[in-house]
Scaffold this motif. Structure first.
Motif, short mmCIF file in Angstrom:
data_model
loop_
_atom_site.label_atom_id
_atom_site.label_comp_id
_atom_site.label_asym_id
_atom_site.label_seq_id
_atom_site.Cartn_x
_atom_site.Cartn_y
_atom_site.Cartn_z
N LYS A 1 0.91 -1.23 0.13
CA LYS A 1 0.12 -0.15 -0.06
C LYS A 1 0.80 1.05 -0.11
CE LYS A 1 -3.66 -0.61 3.04
NZ LYS A 1 -4.96 -0.35 2.58
N LEU A 2 1.07 1.69 -1.04
CA LEU A 2 1.89 3.00 -1.25
C LEU A 2 1.38 4.16 -0.77
CD1 LEU A 2 4.00 2.69 -4.39
CD2 LEU A 2 4.47 1.70 -2.37
N TYR A 3 2.07 5.28 -0.37
CA TYR A 3 1.97 6.46 0.03
C TYR A 3 1.39 7.10 -1.10
CZ TYR A 3 1.87 11.19 2.01
OH TYR A 3 1.50 12.36 2.57
N SER A 4 2.12 7.11 -2.17
CA SER A 4 1.82 7.69 -3.26
C SER A 4 0.58 7.38 -4.25
CB SER A 4 3.05 7.52 -4.67
OG SER A 4 4.20 7.47 -3.92
N ARG A 5 -0.10 8.33 -4.66
CA ARG A 5 -1.39 8.21 -5.50
C ARG A 5 -1.34 8.38 -6.87
NH1 ARG A 5 -6.32 9.33 -2.23
NH2 ARG A 5 -6.84 10.32 -4.15
#
Ligand SMILES: Cc1ncc(COP(=O)(O)O)c(C=O)c1O
Length: 633
Positions: free
Chosen positions: A200-204
């Motif tokens: 689950k990345l912080y980046s979107r």
């Protein structure tokens, strides 16, 4: 067509901008499809549709599938990564996988896997049916089968069956619980597939699917869960099976900046995992590579501000830089680009059946008499007097007079006939003013609005919900172009409605390089003559996301291989849904329906309203109707 006409066609339909070299308008005003950009081979879509409709008796709506475009797009993707890998002296290899969710049709999946040796292409499955179908496909031994999505024990068991059948199956863990199921299966059978971890990345991402990434994303493991998985696998001495780190920040990423940010974060996570002893070999960057549906090459939702090569360059360069910085080996890069690989390959053909009458279509046959109310004679003067100099002013005056007409009617001062006369004169004044505005060019906002109101509304034989559902669901733009007669003046401006009984079943937004436009200019429709329109770039998600609203079924389908000098081969014809298919879908038993209908006719016979002979004929007619198409015939 002369240069000026070609230029006008390009301005209106922007074909060069969105076609990626697969579609073009020829000098005779017909649309051509090529198997690859720059390929001299082509097929004339109108000739193809004529053969289908006239010789093969395949009626529109027709989905035409061009398998060569699938291969061409796959090669474009593979070449872009090859190029980037060579340019940046990258140590890993590229492994494309085709995400089946994008278009699970057998013809599509098998076409990609035919190239599995040359392009190292594998498949990505997100459900048990997808995995089941994929397990039996032929694919090169070193290619991957990635299992994403939420899983149960049967899913894990199917993945293990694949491992036992010699496939390189990677179960990507979306939740910690899935690892427990994998371990349970391992203890029971001694079989463990390769394991991947979805982070689950912080980046979107950006665009419609931005929420697929970021901390609140539906999928993926948090950092502490990832570490827990690594520890659990080490404890079980299965850490050798952990091979892949996965991420996906959303489909149709419109802005390359978001890709770069996500790659930086993902490459760091990969490097840190290597440093804690996880020997991950593959970094799977998911999908997201966009399609420039409107050809604007911008960050708008139906476009993207980068090329395939730029995307590949950024991915390879960033991963390499971070790995070198962290002193870890360059991982193999897995891509799950589905939209980019499939969008171009199918073209949906529909035909205009009719025109929906609007106020503006009524023939003006208004006789104004001396004793008509003043408002009518004033409207008549406006209507007769509109010209290139006064059209704005006269249009404004007409608006005021229309208000006055309705006020006088509401007060009982004028008759229904007067109101009808006044309305006809008002709309004719509008139409004349609009013609002047169009001739002048650069129409103002108010005339753009008026154009929308006065646009012809054509009834097309298709269901938007079945064949281009994203046009309705997320206002995705798809290029729409008549496939013939483009050498004629573009006299009409139109919007389109489908045959469903749903007022949302319409297309009133069209591609434009600056904005989206609300009407489409096109050669005039003539009642009784065939008029075919194509909706392009519908090969990704549309077939599988489409619904059976109003029980309109699948369209007819033709698979076409393009040959030399305008030749082509229709390699497969799949008839569309019959009425009986849709009855079964809605869980009716056709035999029971026929029986029940017969009973109703029998009552009429008993009451002397029908003869037995006629009743039997009617029952047969009802029975046979179920074999017909769900669309207008
Ligand atoms: C995990 C995963 N991989 C790949 C894809 C395909 O993405 P795209 O079609 O944008 O390439 C999706 C679709 O959203 C996805 O969820």
């Amino acid at each position: 067509m002369n240069d000026e006409q070609l230029q006008q066609i390009q301005q209106v339909y922007c074909v060069e901008n969105w076609s990626a070299g697969y579609f073009e308008v020829d000098a005779r005003g017909c649309l051509l499809t090529r198997p690859a950009p720059g390929d001299p081979r082509y097929v004339n879509l109108k000739e193809l549709v004529d053969e289908l409709t006239l010789k093969r008796k395949v009626a529109p709506p027709i989905l035409v599938r061009f398998p060569q475009l699938l291969t061409s797009q796959l090669r474009k993707l593979a070449d872009a990564y090859q190029h980037a890998i060579a340019e940046f002296q990258y140590g890993g290899q590229h492994f494309p996988v085709f995400p089946m969710k994008v278009n699970p049709r057998r013809e599509v999946v098998e076409e990609f896997l035919r190239d599995s040796v040359r392009c190292r292409v594998g498949v990505e499955c997100g459900s048990k049916p997808e995995l089941y179908a994929a397990l039996a496909q032929d694919q090169a031994v070193d290619t991957l089968m990635i299992c994403n999505g939420f899983k149960d024990e049967t899913f894990i068991r199917l993945a293990c069956l694949g491992t036992q059948a010699g496939k390189r199956v990677v179960v990507v863990l979306e939740k910690l619980n899935e690892l427990r199921m994998v371990l349970k299966e391992y203890r029971r059978t001694g079989v463990c597939p390769l394991i991947g971890l979805r982070a689950k990345l912080y980046s979107r991402g950006s665009g419609k699917w931005a929420s697929s990434g970021g901390e609140a994303a539906k999928f993926g493991l948090t950092t502490s869960e990832i570490l827990q998985c690594v520890r659990l696998l080490q404890e079980e001495k299965l850490d050798g099976q952990l091979k892949l780190l996965h991420l996906h920040i959303g489909s149709q990423i419109t802005d390359i900046k978001r890709v770069k940010n996500a790659m930086r974060e993902a490459a760091r996570v990969y490097a840190k995992l290597r440093q804690v002893g996880a020997n991950i070999e593959f970094l799977d960057i998911g999908g997201g590579l966009g399609v420039d549906y409107d050809g604007s090459h911008t960050r708008t939702e139906s476009s993207m501000n980068y090329t395939v090569q730029e995307f590949a360059n950024d991915v390879v360069f960033i991963i390499r830089s971070i790995c070198d910085d962290e002193h870890v080996p360059h991982p193999n890069i897995v891509t799950e680009s589905g939209r980019m690989m499939t969008a171009y390959h199918s073209v949906f053909i529909t035909n205009i059946r009719d025109e929906i009458e609007t106020f503006a279509d009524e023939q003006l046959s208004v006789q104004v008499d001396v004793d008509d109310p003043q408002v009518i004679s004033e409207l008549k003067d406006l209507c007769d007097g509109v010209n290139g100099k006064n059209y704005v002013e006269y249009y404004h005056d007409a608006l005021e007079l229309k208000d006055s007409l309705h006020t006088q009617f509401n007060m009982g001062l004028i008759s229904l006939e007067d109101r009808a006369k006044g309305e006809l004169l008002f709309w004719e004044t509008c139409a004349r003013a609009l013609r002047e505005s169009e001739e002048e060019g650069f129409p103002s906002d108010e005339f753009e609005q008026l154009k929308k109101v006065l646009a012809a509304k054509y009834l097309c034989n298709f269901s938007l919900f079945r064949s281009a559902p994203d046009s309705w669901a997320i206002r995705q733009l798809f290029p729409i172009v008549p496939i013939h007669r483009l050498d004629e003046p573009l006299k009409d401006f139109a919007t389109f409605v489908d045959v469903t009984c749903d007022s949302d079943g319409k297309i009133s937004h069209f591609v434009d390089l600056k904005d989206d436009r609300e009407t489409l200019n096109m050669p005039a429709w003539r009642d009784g003559e065939p008029y075919y329109l194509a909706i392009f770039l519908v090969g990704a998600y549309q077939e599988v996301m489409g619904s059976f609203h109003n029980l309109f079924g699948l369209p007819n389908e033709a698979q076409v291989v393009i040959g030399d000098n305008g030749s082509y081969q229709i390699t497969k014809l799949v008839p569309g849904s019959r009425i009986s298919d849709m009855l079964s879908f809605a869980r009716y038993d056709q035999a029971m329906l026929v029986e029940a209908f017969r009973r109703k006719l029998a009552v009429q016979v008993e009451q002397g309203k029908l003869t037995a002979e006629l009743a039997s004929k009617l029952a047969g007619e009802y029975d046979r109707a179920a074999a017909g198409s769900t669309y207008l015939e």
